[in-house]
Design a protein around this motif. Structure first.
Motif, PDB file in Angstrom:
ATOM      1  N   LEU A  42      37.111 -15.363 -29.119  1.00 50.33           N
ATOM      2  CA  LEU A  42      37.506 -15.692 -27.757  1.00 50.33           C
ATOM      3  C   LEU A  42      36.810 -14.787 -26.746  1.00 50.33           C
ATOM      4  CD1 LEU A  42      39.331 -17.411 -25.939  1.00 50.33           C
ATOM      5  CD2 LEU A  42      41.130 -15.698 -26.254  1.00 50.33           C
ATOM      6  N   LEU A  43      36.716 -13.497 -27.068  1.00 52.53           N
ATOM      7  CA  LEU A  43      36.025 -12.557 -26.184  1.00 52.53           C
ATOM      8  C   LEU A  43      34.558 -12.932 -26.024  1.00 52.53           C
ATOM      9  CD1 LEU A  43      37.536  -9.138 -27.306  1.00 52.53           C
ATOM     10  CD2 LEU A  43      37.749 -10.180 -25.053  1.00 52.53           C
ATOM     11  N   LEU A  44      33.894 -13.255 -27.138  1.00 51.68           N
ATOM     12  CA  LEU A  44      32.476 -13.618 -27.090  1.00 51.68           C
ATOM     13  C   LEU A  44      32.260 -14.888 -26.287  1.00 51.68           C
ATOM     14  CD1 LEU A  44      31.349 -12.835 -30.755  1.00 51.68           C
ATOM     15  CD2 LEU A  44      31.039 -11.457 -28.709  1.00 51.68           C
ATOM     16  N   LEU A  45      33.205 -15.833 -26.387  1.00 53.11           N
ATOM     17  CA  LEU A  45      33.093 -17.065 -25.616  1.00 53.11           C
ATOM     18  C   LEU A  45      33.184 -16.764 -24.121  1.00 53.11           C
ATOM     19  CD1 LEU A  45      32.986 -20.138 -25.396  1.00 53.11           C
ATOM     20  CD2 LEU A  45      35.472 -20.170 -25.681  1.00 53.11           C
ATOM     21  N   CYS A  46      34.082 -15.860 -23.745  1.00 59.08           N
ATOM     22  CA  CYS A  46      34.226 -15.491 -22.328  1.00 59.08           C
ATOM     23  C   CYS A  46      32.971 -14.807 -21.819  1.00 59.08           C
ATOM     24  CB  CYS A  46      35.429 -14.558 -22.147  1.00 59.08           C
ATOM     25  SG  CYS A  46      37.021 -15.357 -22.464  1.00 59.08           S
ATOM     26  N   PHE A  47      32.398 -13.905 -22.625  1.00 54.96           N
ATOM     27  CA  PHE A  47      31.200 -13.194 -22.203  1.00 54.96           C
ATOM     28  C   PHE A  47      30.020 -14.150 -22.042  1.00 54.96           C
ATOM     29  CE2 PHE A  47      33.025  -9.336 -24.590  1.00 54.96           C
ATOM     30  CZ  PHE A  47      33.736  -8.963 -23.457  1.00 54.96           C
ATOM     31  N   SER A  48      29.959 -15.188 -22.881  1.00 57.40           N
ATOM     32  CA  SER A  48      28.829 -16.119 -22.845  1.00 57.40           C
ATOM     33  C   SER A  48      28.817 -16.944 -21.562  1.00 57.40           C
ATOM     34  CB  SER A  48      28.883 -17.050 -24.063  1.00 57.40           C
ATOM     35  OG  SER A  48      29.993 -17.923 -23.981  1.00 57.40           O
ATOM     36  N   VAL A  97      29.335 -15.654 -18.614  1.00 54.71           N
ATOM     37  CA  VAL A  97      28.971 -14.782 -17.505  1.00 54.71           C
ATOM     38  C   VAL A  97      27.475 -14.507 -17.543  1.00 54.71           C
ATOM     39  CG1 VAL A  97      29.391 -12.556 -16.403  1.00 54.71           C
ATOM     40  CG2 VAL A  97      31.241 -13.715 -17.618  1.00 54.71           C
ATOM     41  N   GLU A  98      26.785 -14.714 -16.424  1.00 54.02           N
ATOM     42  CA  GLU A  98      25.340 -14.521 -16.343  1.00 54.02           C
ATOM     43  C   GLU A  98      25.041 -13.097 -15.895  1.00 54.02           C
ATOM     44  OE1 GLU A  98      21.476 -16.149 -16.839  1.00 54.02           O
ATOM     45  OE2 GLU A  98      23.443 -17.022 -17.194  1.00 54.02           O
ATOM     46  N   VAL A  99      24.659 -12.221 -16.823  1.00 53.75           N
ATOM     47  CA  VAL A  99      24.290 -10.852 -16.490  1.00 53.75           C
ATOM     48  C   VAL A  99      23.046 -10.474 -17.266  1.00 53.75           C
ATOM     49  CG1 VAL A  99      26.651 -10.127 -16.009  1.00 53.75           C
ATOM     50  CG2 VAL A  99      25.789  -9.950 -18.330  1.00 53.75           C
ATOM     51  N   PRO A 100      22.329  -9.396 -16.876  1.00 51.66           N
ATOM     52  CA  PRO A 100      21.100  -9.008 -17.558  1.00 51.66           C
ATOM     53  C   PRO A 100      21.362  -8.514 -18.973  1.00 51.66           C
ATOM     54  CG  PRO A 100      21.250  -8.048 -15.359  1.00 51.66           C
ATOM     55  CD  PRO A 100      22.578  -8.633 -15.677  1.00 51.66           C
ATOM     56  N   SER A 101      20.277  -8.389 -19.757  1.00 59.93           N
ATOM     57  CA  SER A 101      20.388  -7.840 -21.103  1.00 59.93           C
ATOM     58  C   SER A 101      20.773  -6.372 -21.018  1.00 59.93           C
ATOM     59  CB  SER A 101      19.052  -7.984 -21.840  1.00 59.93           C
ATOM     60  OG  SER A 101      18.042  -7.293 -21.144  1.00 59.93           O
ATOM     61  N   PHE A 102      21.230  -5.789 -22.120  1.00 62.20           N
ATOM     62  CA  PHE A 102      21.722  -4.429 -22.068  1.00 62.20           C
ATOM     63  C   PHE A 102      21.140  -3.577 -23.189  1.00 62.20           C
ATOM     64  CE2 PHE A 102      24.638  -5.088 -25.586  1.00 62.20           C
ATOM     65  CZ  PHE A 102      24.788  -6.452 -25.562  1.00 62.20           C
ATOM     66  N   LYS A 141      23.977   0.436 -11.895  1.00 64.24           N
ATOM     67  CA  LYS A 141      25.206  -0.150 -11.348  1.00 64.24           C
ATOM     68  C   LYS A 141      25.859  -1.150 -12.299  1.00 64.24           C
ATOM     69  CE  LYS A 141      23.711   0.394  -6.516  1.00 64.24           C
ATOM     70  NZ  LYS A 141      24.018   1.805  -6.569  1.00 64.24           N
ATOM     71  N   GLU A 142      25.682  -0.944 -13.594  1.00 59.08           N
ATOM     72  CA  GLU A 142      26.309  -1.817 -14.584  1.00 59.08           C
ATOM     73  C   GLU A 142      27.172  -1.016 -15.546  1.00 59.08           C
ATOM     74  OE1 GLU A 142      23.515  -4.315 -16.521  1.00 59.08           O
ATOM     75  OE2 GLU A 142      22.877  -5.307 -14.675  1.00 59.08           O
ATOM     76  N   ILE A 143      28.066  -1.718 -16.225  1.00 58.12           N
ATOM     77  CA  ILE A 143      29.002  -1.138 -17.185  1.00 58.12           C
ATOM     78  C   ILE A 143      28.763  -1.757 -18.552  1.00 58.12           C
ATOM     79  CG2 ILE A 143      31.442  -0.988 -17.838  1.00 58.12           C
ATOM     80  CD1 ILE A 143      32.120  -1.034 -14.871  1.00 58.12           C
ATOM     81  N   GLU A 144      28.835  -0.937 -19.590  1.00 55.64           N
ATOM     82  CA  GLU A 144      28.734  -1.448 -20.964  1.00 55.64           C
ATOM     83  C   GLU A 144      29.924  -0.997 -21.786  1.00 55.64           C
ATOM     84  OE1 GLU A 144      25.202  -1.271 -23.203  1.00 55.64           O
ATOM     85  OE2 GLU A 144      23.882  -1.600 -21.487  1.00 55.64           O
ATOM     86  N   HIS A 182      20.904 -12.253 -23.222  1.00 53.55           N
ATOM     87  CA  HIS A 182      20.731 -11.783 -21.853  1.00 53.55           C
ATOM     88  C   HIS A 182      21.986 -12.054 -21.024  1.00 53.55           C
ATOM     89  CE1 HIS A 182      19.905 -16.104 -21.451  1.00 53.55           C
ATOM     90  NE2 HIS A 182      20.220 -15.973 -20.186  1.00 53.55           N
ATOM     91  N   ARG A 183      22.894 -12.870 -21.543  1.00 54.17           N
ATOM     92  CA  ARG A 183      24.132 -13.176 -20.831  1.00 54.17           C
ATOM     93  C   ARG A 183      25.129 -12.020 -20.885  1.00 54.17           C
ATOM     94  NH1 ARG A 183      24.777 -18.490 -19.442  1.00 54.17           N
ATOM     95  NH2 ARG A 183      23.252 -19.971 -20.284  1.00 54.17           N
ATOM     96  N   GLY A 184      24.850 -11.022 -21.717  1.00 54.40           N
ATOM     97  CA  GLY A 184      25.679  -9.830 -21.665  1.00 54.40           C
ATOM     98  C   GLY A 184      26.615  -9.582 -22.829  1.00 54.40           C
TER      99      GLY A 184
END
Length: 255
Positions: free
Chosen positions: A16-22, A24-29, A52-55, A222-224
């Motif tokens: 479920l967490l991975l589905l939520c992250f997918s 969201v459009e954010v840069p690779s980390f 300015k990003e969080i991991e 790349h979606r984060g």
């Protein structure tokens, strides 16, 4: 039956967490290590969290401990958080969550870390330089400062108390009852991900943190988000702290 229910519930929550992250459009980390700093499996790299990003990173592995001459399996989960206030600088905190907390006599206090990417010395991977440190809030444990060139670095352990302290990197000298002062840090990811590269990518990781060799596989977007699995050799702390099983599984997210 109870174990099966808990396992299925855990897999459902991770999915479920991975589905939520997918969504969201954010840069690779960069990806966080089990010790906290961004990097490979157990070794920091020269890369830092994006400005300015969080991991976030979560890694779990099983271990065997002995109490009253009885072997008991437990699970150690490393939870890492890092952010970058300005370009090429990251700060983070990492905590180990022990499923047998209270039963073991080992304290797992949080660690704080930082990393600064320095100006490159020229062209190529080994011209990329970073300086950082991992500081343990447990007064008995040792801190580490490191300098890395590409995937090749050197760590220095200091502080702590002999006989009861541990370090994030390097071998434990059982005769001196303390970690080695200097340790070699080596790591690589194949193939590397280029800056701004998009899409899903599979990478193989390999590193040596002065104590154990590790190989891993990371599937990142790349979606984060990313998932990873790794295997590590036996640690020199096996008869001192935890006798870890070789396999670790984890996932990461970027915001």
């Amino acid at each position: 039956m109870k174990t099966s229910i808990k396992t299925n519930s855990g897999l459902f929550l991770v999915s479920l967490l991975l589905l939520c992250f997918s969504l969201v459009e954010v840069p690779s980390f960069a990806g966080l290590t089990q010790q906290g700093p961004s990097g490979f499996v157990n070794v920091p790299s020269y890369k830092t969290v994006h400005e300015k990003e969080i991991e976030l990173g979560v890694h779990s592995r099983m271990y065997e401990s002995y109490k009253n001459d009885k072997a008991k399996d437990g699970v150690m989960t490393s939870v890492s958080f890092a952010f970058s206030p300005i370009k090429d600088v990251e700060f983070g905190v990492q905590a180990d969550l022990d499923s047998e907390s209270g039963r073991n006599n080992v304290e797992t206090d949080p660690k704080v870390n930082f990393k600064v990417r320095l100006p490159a010395l020229g062209e190529g991977e080994f011209a990329q330089v970073a300086f950082g440190g991992v500081f343990d809030t447990n007064p008995n444990n040792y801190h580490t400062l490191y300098l890395t060139f590409g995937g090749l670095g050197l760590g220095w352990n200091f502080g702590g108390n002999e006989g009861v302290g541990s370090a994030s990197y390097g071998k434990y000298n059982k005769s001196d009852k303390k970690p080695e002062s200097l340790c070699l840090l080596v790591g690589a990811e194949l193939p590397g991900r280029k800056e701004g590269e998009r899409g899903y990518k599979s990478q193989f990781l390999i590193d040596y943190n002065g104590d154990v060799f590790s190989v891993g596989w990371r599937y990142a977007s790349h979606r984060g988000f990313s998932v990873d699995i790794s295997a590590s050799t036996k640690t020199s702390y096996d008869e001192v702290l935890y006798n870890y099983k070789p396999i670790s599984i984890g996932f990461g997210a970027n915001f």
